[in-house]
Design an enzyme around this catalytic site. Structure first.
Site, PDB file in Angstrom:
ATOM      1  N   LYS A 172       0.859  -1.385  -0.399  1.00  0.00           N
ATOM      2  CA  LYS A 172      -0.239   0.338   0.225  1.00  0.00           C
ATOM      3  C   LYS A 172       0.858   1.247  -0.140  1.00  0.00           C
ATOM      4  O   LYS A 172       1.934   1.284   0.515  1.00  0.00           O
ATOM      5  CB  LYS A 172      -1.247   0.443   1.082  1.00  0.00           C
ATOM      6  N   SER A 252      -9.203   1.799   3.428  1.00  0.00           N
ATOM      7  CA  SER A 252      -8.747   2.396   2.630  1.00  0.00           C
ATOM      8  C   SER A 252      -7.177   1.584   1.825  1.00  0.00           C
ATOM      9  O   SER A 252      -6.520   2.157   0.842  1.00  0.00           O
ATOM     10  CB  SER A 252      -7.661   3.771   3.110  1.00  0.00           C
ATOM     11  N   SER A 276      -9.486   0.243   7.976  1.00  0.00           N
ATOM     12  CA  SER A 276      -8.771  -0.886   6.238  1.00  0.00           C
ATOM     13  C   SER A 276      -8.257  -1.794   5.444  1.00  0.00           C
ATOM     14  O   SER A 276      -8.168  -1.347   4.654  1.00  0.00           O
ATOM     15  CB  SER A 276      -8.470   0.620   6.385  1.00  0.00           C
TER      16      SER A 276
END
Length: 556
Positions: A172, A252, A276
């Protein structure tokens, strides 16, 4: 005589010229794939009819990142990897777990270089197609093929098939990785060329291959309010391969969920503050683990909250998740929450069944046919089921934790872990920067960042809020866990992510099926702190009897 010599020379020259134009190098370059921007208006208009208002989009592609630049540095490596090569490798790689891939490599059917080239080719193939692109990738590691080639020189006979050795993993893009910028999806961090995060180094020490960086919700979705969960100014709108521009891909860690689901890598790393990892894992039908706070280091990760943040693995199977879990472990003296814990036992995980296990199920959720089906399946496998009706409990002050933590923690990250080229120092600096070009830098506004600046909660007040929330949330779970001596409580997707976050309890989510419209849903296991070994074992046992995950149809 002179005429004949000149004629021969001309013939040779022409032949040489023709030969040069048809060299394999030039032929390969002529077949390079190029992404072309397109008119997004029809796609954007179609999203206005969707039920989920957060899917009412203002843009699809990033306005600052040319996709061609993502794979430009690797074009020469892909020049000699053909569609035929790709199709030949598909049966060996697509949907395979780590042990299967490692076995194929040990047997000489596959190499680490071919494994990497397969994923790079696949990423370019889909991300350059405006009808199929997921906007899931922000950057690729320019050295990854070279690194894989070096691994292939080593003796593979002693490689542990349950290791990350040579396995291509995507991070990420709020996790520092040297050689690639760490942007958190924000334009202000586009040139943040930082040193490795602690967990990045852990992966490299275990000889994993860093394939690149995934898109995410900008600032881990603590940025705009009511906006698309999967949007960032750098990466654009991440999309769900099970319903492109129809279903949310969750946030996210949206890109990390999408890339695993679409088989753009073996595994990906996400981060969670509250939901997330659990949300995008559920939305993309992959396995996601949100561990106990402190099990994994957060040093070198762009933060929201030092109280609640944690990285975690996102994979296609539970066993791969456990393998990644073990690779991350290590006490980090730079992270005050970091603790040393034992590795999980893979043999214990794979030998666990559900006979005699005790689960708490939410009675209200049994109206959901997928949840009810999963519970029935577990009960039929020999488990005891206890129907729970917990009282609705608010989490007062939750937003305050995020506000005050980010106000202090982000400047600490910039000072200690960002590259020297980053000029901003505070949340206020970011707000000002974005206001200079609001259409490009914050098309959905920045209400949550602005909310940080207006929150005047004191340190003493914050401490009280944290202690109260921890007590409330643990009581919410413990009342039932203790009363019935439960192994875990079963939830859906990220429905209880907030409670697990402030309780600092781990959770793992596993695919449990698809709605009538084809949207994925997952079964989420929650238990007390430092029970990752048990949770992964229970999740594996459920995965083995359910086998619900299937690859997204258009990405097979």
């Amino acid at each position: 005589m002179m005429y004949r010599i000149i004629s021969v020379l001309i013939t040779i020259s022409l032949f040489s010229s023709c030969k040069k134009e048809t060299t394999p190098e030039l032929i390969a370059k002529q077949h390079r794939v190029t992404w072309k921007p397109y008119d997004e208006l029809e796609d954007l208009k179609a999203t206005l009819d969707l039920e989920q208002s957060r899917m009412h989009l203002k843009l699809v592609n990033s306005k600052v990142l040319d996709k061609n630049k993502i794979w430009k540095s690797l074009e020469s490596e892909l020049d000699y990897f053909s569609e035929e090569d790709y199709n030949t490798l598909k049966p060996l790689i697509l949907e395979k777990d780590i042990s299967s891939l490692q076995t194929s490599i040990k047997q000489g059917e596959l190499t680490y270089e071919k494994l990497v080239l397969f994923y790079l080719y696949r990423i370019r193939k889909y991300e350059s197609d405006n009808k199929l692109s997921l906007n899931s990738i922000i950057a690729l590691n320019p050295l990854v093929v070279k690194q894989a080639r070096e691994f292939d020189k080593n003796d593979k006979s002693n490689i542990d098939i349950h290791s990350v050795y040579g396995i291509p993993i995507l991070l990420k893009d709020n996790i520092n990785a040297k050689g690639m910028p760490t942007t958190a999806g924000a334009i202000v961090l586009q040139n943040n060329n930082a040193e490795n995060a602690f967990i990045t180094n852990r992966l490299l020490e275990k000889k994993a291959l860093l394939l690149g960086k995934t898109n995410l919700s900008e600032w881990a979705y603590f940025f705009c309010s009511g906006c698309p969960v999967e949007y960032s100014a750098v990466g654009g709108q991440t999309m769900n391969p099970y319903g492109r521009m129809v279903f949310e891909s969750g946030g996210s860690s949206s890109g990390s969920g999408a890339v695993v689901a679409a088989n753009f890598c073996v595994a990906a790393i996400g981060t969670e503050t509250s939901g997330s990892i659990l949300s995008p894992s559920s939305q993309n039908s992959v396995v996601g683990l949100k561990p106990t706070i402190g099990v994994f280091s957060r040093s070198g990760i762009v933060p929201i909250s030092s109280t609640l943040d944690t990285p975690g693995p996102m994979t296609k199977s539970v066993i791969d998740n456990a393998i990644l879990y073990n690779a991350f472990l290590g006490k980090d003296t730079s992270d005050s929450a970091s603790v040393q814990v034992k590795t999980v036992s893979l043999s214990e995980i794979t030998n666990t069944n559900l006979v005699g296990k005790k689960f708490g199920v939410l009675k209200a959720y049994l109206k959901d046919s997928l949840y009810a089906g999963a519970v029935k399946n577990i009960k039929n496998s020999g488990a005891e089921i206890f129907e729970l009706e917990p009282k609705n409990t608010d989490l007062p002050g939750f937003l305050t934790i995020l506000n005050i933590d980010m106000k202090h923690d982000l400047p600490q990250y910039i000072a200690n872990y960002a590259s020297d080229s980053i000029a901003i120092k505070t949340i206020e600096d970011i707000i000002t920067f974005n206001q200079q070009d609001s259409l490009i830098r914050m098309p959905y506004g920045q209400a949550l960042l602005e909310g940080i600046m207006s929150d005047s909660t004191t340190t003493k007040e914050l401490k009280t809020i944290k202690e109260n929330l921890k007590s409330v949330s643990r009581n919410y779970f413990d009342t039932h866990l203790d009363k019935h001596n439960l192994d875990a409580i079963l939830s859906i997707n990220n429905y209880h992510a907030g409670y697990a976050a402030v309780a600092k309890y781990p959770a793992v989510t596993v695919p449990m099926g698809y709605t009538d419209k084809g949207e994925p849903k997952s079964l989420t296991f929650i238990a007390k702190s430092f029970s990752e070994n048990k949770l992964l074992a229970l999740a594996f046992a459920y995965e083995r009897i359910s086998k619900e995950r299937r690859a997204p149809l258009k990405y097979n």
